[in-house]
Design an enzyme around this catalytic site. Structure first.
Site, PDB file in Angstrom:
ATOM      1  N   THR A 146       0.866  -1.180   0.000  1.00 37.59           N
ATOM      2  CA  THR A 146       0.000   0.000   0.000  1.00 37.59           C
ATOM      3  C   THR A 146       0.899   1.225   0.000  1.00 37.59           C
ATOM      4  OG1 THR A 146      -1.690  -1.186   1.256  1.00 37.59           O
ATOM      5  CG2 THR A 146      -1.839   1.220   1.231  1.00 37.59           C
ATOM      6  N   LYS A 203      -7.238   0.833  -2.640  1.00 34.34           N
ATOM      7  CA  LYS A 203      -6.778   0.315  -1.350  1.00 34.34           C
ATOM      8  C   LYS A 203      -6.763   1.411  -0.279  1.00 34.34           C
ATOM      9  CE  LYS A 203      -5.244  -2.277   1.870  1.00 34.34           C
ATOM     10  NZ  LYS A 203      -3.882  -2.807   1.967  1.00 34.34           N
ATOM     11  N   LYS A 225      -0.180   5.587   8.820  1.00 36.19           N
ATOM     12  CA  LYS A 225       0.356   5.777   7.471  1.00 36.19           C
ATOM     13  C   LYS A 225      -0.760   5.822   6.439  1.00 36.19           C
ATOM     14  CE  LYS A 225       1.111   2.560   4.732  1.00 36.19           C
ATOM     15  NZ  LYS A 225       1.449   1.330   3.981  1.00 36.19           N
TER      16      LYS A 225
END
Length: 319
Positions: A120, A196, A265
């Site tokens: 990701t 995602k 994140k």
């Protein structure tokens, strides 16, 4: 504790998760694999079980030794990994991908003609990676995944993929080995990363909403476990509310399936992507601060569901 995205897609097709299709269509090929964390180990293992030769590299040696014991080959360098025709990578973040895999010297000397990045990463990095690989004649596909380490080990991930159609066709046997279903989002790798990031942002919002609802219930004499049991049996069934709801209600944040810093994140990636297109994400700013609060209170090694402890602190409830 993840589920596949729902709704209209650019195009999609499902496949079996046994790996038989992949073995039949890609027998004898050597796959380079970079990144043997909790997810990567399971994914590399699925490729091995599907009959592929897997050449592995990791910054720490212990996971490499474990995979060699399962039948993988150890690579002494990234250059040796990129000597394989196809490379699959599963690294933690932009910085790791940038440092390890976007080295022009590495790509210039590569024999690989396809790199499938399953991490990701930011949309900016996806664009940069596609361009840099293209300069060196290497196809680049983005294919981040939904699922936790046990799901990866079972070869039952949901894979979110995007890239040139011919490259996706080459990668599909690998997806069949590692995943239960592949969802195709378009011709540009950044589209898979967009899907995602959007999905993980929604999961983070769900965790925060459950945390606040459980805090409200607890403060007013209702057991959070009973609230979550009712909600998941009626209005909110499914993996996210069922799985994370139980963790929030029981305040059970270890062992971590997805560490809290990774949640921060991904919230940051959503805010960054939104800012680039003038898409406000008001909840994103709240989530970012909640994750920072949790880190400041020493929860960095816990599951990202531990952000629920922040809601309890705000309500004056005991930890």
């Amino acid at each position: 504790m993840s589920s596949g995205p729902q709704g209209p897609l650019t195009y999609s097709r499902s496949h079996t998760s046994s790996g038989d299709q992949g073995s039949a269509r890609m027998s004898g090929r050597t796959i380079g694999f970079v990144g043997l964390g909790g997810m990567g180990r399971g994914m590399a293992g699925s490729l091995l079980r599907a009959g592929h030769t897997v050449r592995v590299w990791n910054r720490s040696p212990e996971p490499v030794a474990a995979m060699v014991a399962e039948g993988a080959q150890a690579a002494d360098s990234l250059a040796e990994v990129f000597a394989a025709d196809t490379v699959v990578s599963m690294l933690a973040n932009d910085a790791a991908v940038e440092q390890l895999l976007l080295d022009p010297a590495l790509l210039a000397g590569a024999e690989a003609t396809l790199h499938v990045n399953m991490a990701t990463v930011s949309l900016a990095l996806a664009e940069r990676a596609e361009a840099l690989h293209g300069e060196h004649g290497i196809g680049y596909v983005a294919a981040p995944v939904l699922g936790r380490p046990p799901v990866a080990a079972a070869g039952r991930l949901n894979i979110l993929a995007a890239g040139a159609p011919d490259l996706l066709e080459r990668a599909e046997p690998l997806f069949a080995a590692m995943g239960e279903r592949t969802w195709y989002f378009g011709d540009s790798p950044r589209q898979a990363n967009t899907a995602k990031i959007s999905t993980n942002f929604l999961i983070a919002c769900a965790i925060e909403s459950m945390a606040e609802a459980c805090s409200l219930a607890d403060a007013n004499g209702v057991r959070p476990t009973e609230l979550v049991e009712m909600l998941t049996a009626t209005l909110f069934p499914g993996a996210i509310y069922g799985g994370y709801g139980a963790m929030v209600a029981e305040r059970r944040y270890e062992p971590a399936g997805f560490r809290l810093p990774l949640g921060l994140k991904d919230v940051g990636l959503a805010l960054e992507a939104g800012a680039a297109r003038n898409v406000p994400l008001p909840f994103g700013s709240i989530l970012r601060d909640a994750f920072l609060d949790a880190l400041a209170h020493g929860d960095g090694e816990k599951d990202w569901a531990a952000v629920a402890a922040v809601a309890r602190r705000r309500a004056g409830l005991p930890d």
